[in-house]
Write an enzyme that holds these catalytic residues in place. Structure first.
Site, PDB file in Angstrom:
ATOM      1  N   CYS A  78    -101.904 -25.021  62.451  1.00  0.00           N
ATOM      2  CA  CYS A  78    -102.253 -24.814  61.040  1.00  0.00           C
ATOM      3  C   CYS A  78    -103.702 -25.254  60.813  1.00  0.00           C
ATOM      4  O   CYS A  78    -104.110 -26.297  61.286  1.00  0.00           O
ATOM      5  CB  CYS A  78    -101.316 -25.629  60.166  1.00  0.00           C
ATOM      6  SG  CYS A  78    -101.913 -25.878  58.488  1.00  0.00           S
ATOM      7  N   GLN A 283    -110.411 -31.394  40.516  1.00  0.00           N
ATOM      8  CA  GLN A 283    -110.438 -32.077  41.802  1.00  0.00           C
ATOM      9  C   GLN A 283    -109.020 -32.106  42.386  1.00  0.00           C
ATOM     10  O   GLN A 283    -108.072 -32.418  41.679  1.00  0.00           O
ATOM     11  CB  GLN A 283    -110.983 -33.501  41.642  1.00  0.00           C
ATOM     12  CG  GLN A 283    -112.422 -33.583  41.163  1.00  0.00           C
ATOM     13  CD  GLN A 283    -113.436 -33.361  42.273  1.00  0.00           C
ATOM     14  OE1 GLN A 283    -113.056 -33.122  43.413  1.00  0.00           O
ATOM     15  NE2 GLN A 283    -114.713 -33.410  41.936  1.00  0.00           N
ATOM     16  N   TYR A 312    -122.729 -28.969  35.790  1.00  0.00           N
ATOM     17  CA  TYR A 312    -121.611 -28.442  36.582  1.00  0.00           C
ATOM     18  C   TYR A 312    -120.330 -29.152  36.138  1.00  0.00           C
ATOM     19  O   TYR A 312    -119.618 -29.730  36.934  1.00  0.00           O
ATOM     20  CB  TYR A 312    -121.860 -28.649  38.077  1.00  0.00           C
ATOM     21  CG  TYR A 312    -123.240 -28.268  38.568  1.00  0.00           C
ATOM     22  CD1 TYR A 312    -124.268 -29.201  38.628  1.00  0.00           C
ATOM     23  CD2 TYR A 312    -123.518 -26.972  38.976  1.00  0.00           C
ATOM     24  CE1 TYR A 312    -125.539 -28.858  39.058  1.00  0.00           C
ATOM     25  CE2 TYR A 312    -124.788 -26.618  39.432  1.00  0.00           C
ATOM     26  CZ  TYR A 312    -125.789 -27.552  39.455  1.00  0.00           C
ATOM     27  OH  TYR A 312    -127.060 -27.207  39.885  1.00  0.00           O
ATOM     28  N   GLU A 333    -121.699 -25.477  32.403  1.00  0.00           N
ATOM     29  CA  GLU A 333    -120.808 -24.945  33.435  1.00  0.00           C
ATOM     30  C   GLU A 333    -120.878 -23.432  33.428  1.00  0.00           C
ATOM     31  O   GLU A 333    -120.968 -22.811  32.350  1.00  0.00           O
ATOM     32  CB  GLU A 333    -119.370 -25.424  33.161  1.00  0.00           C
ATOM     33  CG  GLU A 333    -118.263 -24.637  33.770  1.00  0.00           C
ATOM     34  CD  GLU A 333    -118.204 -24.714  35.291  1.00  0.00           C
ATOM     35  OE1 GLU A 333    -117.943 -23.662  35.899  1.00  0.00           O
ATOM     36  OE2 GLU A 333    -118.426 -25.801  35.840  1.00  0.00           O
ATOM     37  N   ASP A 381    -122.791 -32.689  39.463  1.00  0.00           N
ATOM     38  CA  ASP A 381    -121.645 -32.530  40.374  1.00  0.00           C
ATOM     39  C   ASP A 381    -121.571 -31.079  40.843  1.00  0.00           C
ATOM     40  O   ASP A 381    -120.639 -30.340  40.490  1.00  0.00           O
ATOM     41  CB  ASP A 381    -120.360 -32.941  39.636  1.00  0.00           C
ATOM     42  CG  ASP A 381    -119.140 -32.941  40.551  1.00  0.00           C
ATOM     43  OD1 ASP A 381    -118.020 -33.098  40.033  1.00  0.00           O
ATOM     44  OD2 ASP A 381    -119.317 -32.732  41.770  1.00  0.00           O
ATOM     45  N   CYS A 408    -120.039 -32.915  47.278  1.00  0.00           N
ATOM     46  CA  CYS A 408    -118.966 -32.674  48.244  1.00  0.00           C
ATOM     47  C   CYS A 408    -119.556 -32.142  49.557  1.00  0.00           C
ATOM     48  O   CYS A 408    -118.816 -31.672  50.428  1.00  0.00           O
ATOM     49  CB  CYS A 408    -117.959 -31.676  47.681  1.00  0.00           C
ATOM     50  SG  CYS A 408    -118.704 -30.130  47.175  1.00  0.00           S
TER      51      CYS A 408
HETATM   52  C1  LIG Z   1    -117.677 -29.521  42.261  1.00  0.00           C
HETATM   53  S1  LIG Z   1    -117.235 -28.678  40.801  1.00  0.00           S
HETATM   54  C2  LIG Z   1    -117.310 -29.983  39.644  1.00  0.00           C
HETATM   55  C3  LIG Z   1    -116.617 -29.731  38.352  1.00  0.00           C
HETATM   56  C4  LIG Z   1    -116.414 -30.971  37.483  1.00  0.00           C
HETATM   57  N1  LIG Z   1    -117.554 -31.828  37.460  1.00  0.00           N
HETATM   58  C5  LIG Z   1    -115.201 -31.727  37.986  1.00  0.00           C
HETATM   59  O1  LIG Z   1    -115.366 -32.713  38.674  1.00  0.00           O
HETATM   60  O2  LIG Z   1    -114.076 -31.319  37.662  1.00  0.00           O
HETATM   61  C6  LIG Z   1    -118.628 -27.684  40.520  1.00  0.00           C
HETATM   62  C7  LIG Z   1    -118.565 -26.853  39.262  1.00  0.00           C
HETATM   63  O3  LIG Z   1    -119.808 -26.171  39.154  1.00  0.00           O
HETATM   64  C8  LIG Z   1    -119.598 -24.861  38.645  1.00  0.00           C
HETATM   65  N2  LIG Z   1    -120.798 -24.099  39.031  1.00  0.00           N
HETATM   66  C9  LIG Z   1    -121.074 -23.528  40.232  1.00  0.00           C
HETATM   67  N3  LIG Z   1    -122.337 -23.014  40.227  1.00  0.00           N
HETATM   68  C10 LIG Z   1    -122.857 -23.282  38.991  1.00  0.00           C
HETATM   69  C11 LIG Z   1    -124.123 -23.042  38.375  1.00  0.00           C
HETATM   70  N4  LIG Z   1    -125.101 -22.427  39.022  1.00  0.00           N
HETATM   71  N5  LIG Z   1    -124.319 -23.464  37.115  1.00  0.00           N
HETATM   72  C12 LIG Z   1    -123.308 -24.070  36.437  1.00  0.00           C
HETATM   73  N6  LIG Z   1    -122.080 -24.359  36.967  1.00  0.00           N
HETATM   74  C13 LIG Z   1    -121.874 -23.970  38.230  1.00  0.00           C
HETATM   75  C14 LIG Z   1    -118.283 -24.448  39.279  1.00  0.00           C
HETATM   76  O4  LIG Z   1    -117.665 -23.448  38.529  1.00  0.00           O
HETATM   77  C15 LIG Z   1    -117.487 -25.775  39.235  1.00  0.00           C
HETATM   78  O5  LIG Z   1    -116.767 -25.899  38.037  1.00  0.00           O
END
Ligand SMILES: C[S@@+](CC[C@H](N)C(=O)[O-])C[C@H]1O[C@@H](n2cnc3c(N)ncnc32)[C@H](O)[C@@H]1O
Length: 454
Positions: A78, A283, A312, A333, A381, A408
């Site tokens: 897996c 998450q 984000y 976002e 983030d 991440c």
């Molecule tokens: C790692 S997640 C973090 C989300 C939130 N901080 C959390 O911990 O639940 C990254 C987020 O960035 C958004 N995202 C990706 N590229 C982006 C961009 N260029 N501008 C704004 N948001 C973006 C994704 O949709 C996602 O919701």
């Protein structure tokens, strides 16, 4: 000089990002499947590349003190776990080292940076609140599982130790019910068939959102299937059919049809309630998320006079936690549904000092700056690709007292920290947090202070 099919004895000195053992034969690097740090193995060379070779463990000559037995019979086949036979303590050390190595690779000035030991889990099993499986068929029997690493072979699963037990029940029930109603799996080659994936989301109360991903608009016998799924597992709170008729490896398509319940599920972080939709980011490790966010809020050192940006922001998880300690929080976002969920989550939690923007951070942030909206603290983030340069430039212009970077992907983190360091921010604290136990993925939260700020 080594050749393919050579049998070699090799000491394993580390593991790589794929969870393969790393060894050296007269300075030539060999990546060995199913070997862990500290093993001495007999391996068969399977492939030779310009700068490294690949091998398969055929015998463990001396077992590593860090080696543990796999609690899962599917480990190795897996593609879900990579480091299940490495002791959890050693996994945590590996994650700290991978952060250090990534930061060193970028030409960061490492002086004055404190890198803490990885924050681990008391019980690193059954922690995922979301799992996604592919659906296939073998000898007329429905199979639900994951693909073997770099192969098209589906590994049929009845249980997965990373998900909640309730999700195991749903795996088994879904197989039986799909078989009963003769629902055919979608074939990538034939482009025929109905069902592609199932995605299981669970919350702290072990309630379930079940997403059935189909290639077709219609799911035959949908009502009967839904009825039987709920009868078999009453913890199911909502069932959503997601339509994905694209030739893609992306799991979810754009269209959702709610077959049962509200189409959303509720979960909690630090006593805040969050409404989660099928597409929204949340998450996957709820226990560690609380530790990660608490660390981010600790590093932010917010006051009721402060304005904070949560870039984000997803469905506003960090934004709402920050809003309790700040004057105003702005969240940005790209996913529109996530911003709708974020605004709903603020209302549900009676939080009034937030404002959310839908759009790309690299476009919205410069506009906020031009409008004169500034921040004392910026929390970022981003997804694995990290930040666009426009984002880092806008942060330089806004010049907050502190930046808190949640990442991440240590590789893109290193790249972005190097730029922010050049822009006048000191990197003070780096805290790895284990969000993805038994994999090589590492989450990190970093505190940066503006050089001229007390
Ligand atoms: C790692 S997640 C973090 C989300 C939130 N901080 C959390 O911990 O639940 C990254 C987020 O960035 C958004 N995202 C990706 N590229 C982006 C961009 N260029 N501008 C704004 N948001 C973006 C994704 O949709 C996602 O919701």
């Amino acid at each position: 000089m080594i050749n393919v099919n050579d049998i070699v004895e090799i000491n394993i000195i580390d593991i790589n990002h794929l969870g393969q053992g790393v060894g050296k034969l007269s300075d030539f690097v060999v990546f060995v499947d199913k070997a862990v740090t500290g093993d001495l193995v007999k391996a068969k060379i399977t492939e030779i590349k310009k700068s490294f070779a690949l091998g398969k463990t055929i015998e463990i000559l001396e077992s590593s003190p860090h080696r543990v037995d796999s609690p899962c019979e599917n480990f190795g086949a897996c593609g879900g776990c990579q480091t299940l036979t490495l002791s959890y303590e050693e996994q945590l050390k590996y994650k700290k080292n991978s952060v250090i190595n990534s930061l060193k690779k970028s030409s960061l000035d490492m002086d004055g940076i404190t890198i803490y030991d990885t924050i681990g889990m008391d019980n690193p099993y059954r922690y995922r609140n979301k799992t996604a499986f592919s659906v296939g068929k073998n000898n007329g029997k429905i199979q639900i599982g994951t693909y073997e690493q770099s192969s098209h072979q589906l590994v049929d699963l009845d249980t997965c130790l990373l998900q909640d037990e309730v999700a195991d029940n749903i795996l088994k029930n879904t197989k039986n019910i799909l078989e009963k109603y003769k629902i055919n799996p979608y074939g990538k080659r034939t482009k025929n068939g109905t069902i592609r994936h199932i995605v299981i989301r669970t919350n702290k109360d072990k309630e379930v959102m079940l997403i059935i991903v189909t290639n077709t608009e219609e799911l035959p016998n949908a009502n009967k299937i839904v009825e039987e799924l709920i009868k078999a597992e009453p913890k199911i709170k909502t069932i959503v059919q997601n339509i994905n008729n694209k030739n893609t490896s992306v799991i979810l398509g754009y269209k959702n049809k709610t077959l049962y319940g509200s189409g959303t599920i509720i979960d909690y972080i630090d006593n805040l309630q969050f409404v989660i939709s099928p597409h929204t980011f949340f998450q996957v490790n709820s226990v560690q998320t609380e530790k990660l966010y608490e660390k981010a809020i600790e590093y932010a050192q917010l006051t009721k006079e402060y304005t904070c940006f949560d870039l984000y922001c997803g469905i506003g998880t960090i934004s709402l936690m920050a809003a309790r300690n700040a004057k105003k929080v702005y969240g940005v976002e790209i996913v529109e549904q996530s911003i709708k969920d974020a605004e709903r989550n603020a209302k549900v939690n009676n939080i009034e000092n937030t404002k959310f923007y839908t759009g790309k951070v690299e476009e919205v942030l410069p506009k906020l700056y031009k409008k004169g909206i500034k921040a004392d603290v910026i929390i970022i983030d981003p997804p694995r690709k990290g930040c666009e340069k426009e984002v880092l430039e806008a942060i330089k212009n806004i010049s907050p007292k502190r930046v808190v970077y949640v990442s991440c992907n240590p590789a893109t983190l290193g790249r972005d920290l190097e730029i922010l360091q050049d822009y006048g921010f000191d990197i003070e604290k780096v805290q790895p947090v284990d969000m993805f136990c038994h994999s090589t993925h590492t989450e990190v939260v970093v505190l940066l202070q503006r050089q001229d700020h007390e």
